[in-house]
Design an enzyme around this catalytic site. Sequence first.
Site, PDB file in Angstrom:
ATOM      1  N   ARG A 140      11.413  -7.315   4.940  1.00  0.00           N
ATOM      2  CA  ARG A 140      11.470  -5.860   5.127  1.00  0.00           C
ATOM      3  C   ARG A 140      11.969  -5.509   6.532  1.00  0.00           C
ATOM      4  NH1 ARG A 140       6.005  -2.432   4.436  1.00  0.00           N
ATOM      5  NH2 ARG A 140       5.836  -2.641   6.667  1.00  0.00           N
TER       6      ARG A 140
ATOM      7  N   ARG B  17      12.083  -2.087  11.575  1.00  0.00           N
ATOM      8  CA  ARG B  17      10.874  -1.567  12.209  1.00  0.00           C
ATOM      9  C   ARG B  17      10.531  -2.379  13.450  1.00  0.00           C
ATOM     10  NH1 ARG B  17       5.935  -0.006   8.210  1.00  0.00           N
ATOM     11  NH2 ARG B  17       4.812  -0.903   9.958  1.00  0.00           N
TER      12      ARG B  17
ATOM     13  N   LYS C  84       0.827  -1.227   0.000  1.00  0.00           N
ATOM     14  CA  LYS C  84       0.000   0.000   0.000  1.00  0.00           C
ATOM     15  C   LYS C  84       0.851   1.262   0.000  1.00  0.00           C
ATOM     16  CE  LYS C  84      -2.173  -0.468   3.893  1.00  0.00           C
ATOM     17  NZ  LYS C  84      -1.765  -1.804   4.363  1.00  0.00           N
TER      18      LYS C  84
ATOM     19  N   ARG D 173      -9.228   2.017   8.973  1.00  0.00           N
ATOM     20  CA  ARG D 173      -8.940   0.605   9.251  1.00  0.00           C
ATOM     21  C   ARG D 173     -10.050  -0.036  10.080  1.00  0.00           C
ATOM     22  NH1 ARG D 173      -2.938   1.285   8.924  1.00  0.00           N
ATOM     23  NH2 ARG D 173      -1.888  -0.673   9.264  1.00  0.00           N
TER      24      ARG D 173
ATOM     25  N   ARG E 133      -0.762  -8.354  13.421  1.00  0.00           N
ATOM     26  CA  ARG E 133      -1.267  -7.348  12.474  1.00  0.00           C
ATOM     27  C   ARG E 133      -2.158  -7.987  11.408  1.00  0.00           C
ATOM     28  NH1 ARG E 133       4.101  -4.953  10.707  1.00  0.00           N
ATOM     29  NH2 ARG E 133       2.916  -3.593   9.347  1.00  0.00           N
TER      30      ARG E 133
HETATM   31  P1  AMP Z   1       1.110   1.113   8.870  1.00  0.00           P
HETATM   32  O1  AMP Z   1       2.405   1.804   8.625  1.00  0.00           O
HETATM   33  O2  AMP Z   1      -0.027   1.703   8.104  1.00  0.00           O
HETATM   34  O3  AMP Z   1       1.191  -0.386   8.734  1.00  0.00           O
HETATM   35  O4  AMP Z   1       0.729   1.377  10.419  1.00  0.00           O
HETATM   36  C1  AMP Z   1       1.605   0.976  11.451  1.00  0.00           C
HETATM   37  C2  AMP Z   1       0.844   0.896  12.767  1.00  0.00           C
HETATM   38  O5  AMP Z   1       0.285   2.182  13.088  1.00  0.00           O
HETATM   39  C3  AMP Z   1      -0.356  -0.058  12.780  1.00  0.00           C
HETATM   40  O6  AMP Z   1       0.019  -1.397  13.050  1.00  0.00           O
HETATM   41  C4  AMP Z   1      -1.196   0.543  13.902  1.00  0.00           C
HETATM   42  O7  AMP Z   1      -0.665   0.237  15.178  1.00  0.00           O
HETATM   43  C5  AMP Z   1      -0.992   2.039  13.674  1.00  0.00           C
HETATM   44  N1  AMP Z   1      -2.001   2.595  12.734  1.00  0.00           N
HETATM   45  C6  AMP Z   1      -1.777   3.170  11.515  1.00  0.00           C
HETATM   46  N2  AMP Z   1      -2.918   3.554  10.934  1.00  0.00           N
HETATM   47  C7  AMP Z   1      -3.907   3.215  11.801  1.00  0.00           C
HETATM   48  C8  AMP Z   1      -5.320   3.330  11.777  1.00  0.00           C
HETATM   49  N3  AMP Z   1      -5.951   3.859  10.717  1.00  0.00           N
HETATM   50  N4  AMP Z   1      -6.012   2.874  12.862  1.00  0.00           N
HETATM   51  C9  AMP Z   1      -5.397   2.344  13.928  1.00  0.00           C
HETATM   52  N5  AMP Z   1      -4.070   2.179  14.019  1.00  0.00           N
HETATM   53  C10 AMP Z   1      -3.322   2.609  12.962  1.00  0.00           C
END
Ligand code: AMP
Length: 189
Positions: free
Chosen positions: A130, A136, A16, A91, A147
């Site tokens: 990754r 990370r 994404k 989400r 996740r």
């Molecule tokens: P991402 O980089 O989009 O995979 O987001 C990394 C982490 O940030 C996720 O595993 C969540 O802990 C948090 N996070 C990001 N976007 C959201 C969202 N829309 N709702 C809740 N938690 C989020």
Amino acid sequence: MSARRMLLLGPPGAGKGTQALRLAAKLGIPQISTGDMLREAVAAGTDVGRQAQGYMDRGELVPDAVVIGVAEERLSQGDAESGFVLDGFPRTAAQAEALDALLARMGTNLERCVALVADEDSLVARLLGRAQIEGRSDDSEETIRTRMGVYRAQTAPLVDYYRKRGILGEVDGLGSIEEVAKRIEEALS
Ligand code: AMP
């Protein structure tokens, strides 16, 4: 490709972020990633960062109220008026409803949702690779599985939400960056 207010949906590791950045650059509109914004807040030690960090480290969702606040503030900035590519938000159903309400208040709406589809085992392998490169803190195998489970339970139902609205396009997320980008463009046209 005429849509300018869109959202990329998909499980962790489906690409994404990469695709949202490409698409946003191509269209000259901002990519809006709540994950990036939350990581910046954690690094800067803000209140939002302190509220989010534990959830992020465990691979759980940050509470809706926190994320919705972050997303609303960003979407209200001037550069989002001409369009945006949302990446990782919404989400949950509550976030999707909050997004609809915000856009309606702004006199606009979401035009398209592209869902990237990929099988879980390929994604776990991709994320573990990754993790080694980027280091990370939320990319250990246990957190990755968490996740995936969170995605299945809380985010995957949004695919139906946008299908019912008639704005969904589903795209195979496995393949080269170029191949997936081409499929996304087709889904948007
Ligand atoms: P991402 O980089 O989009 O995979 O987001 C990394 C982490 O940030 C996720 O595993 C969540 O802990 C948090 N996070 C990001 N976007 C959201 C969202 N829309 N709702 C809740 N938690 C989020």
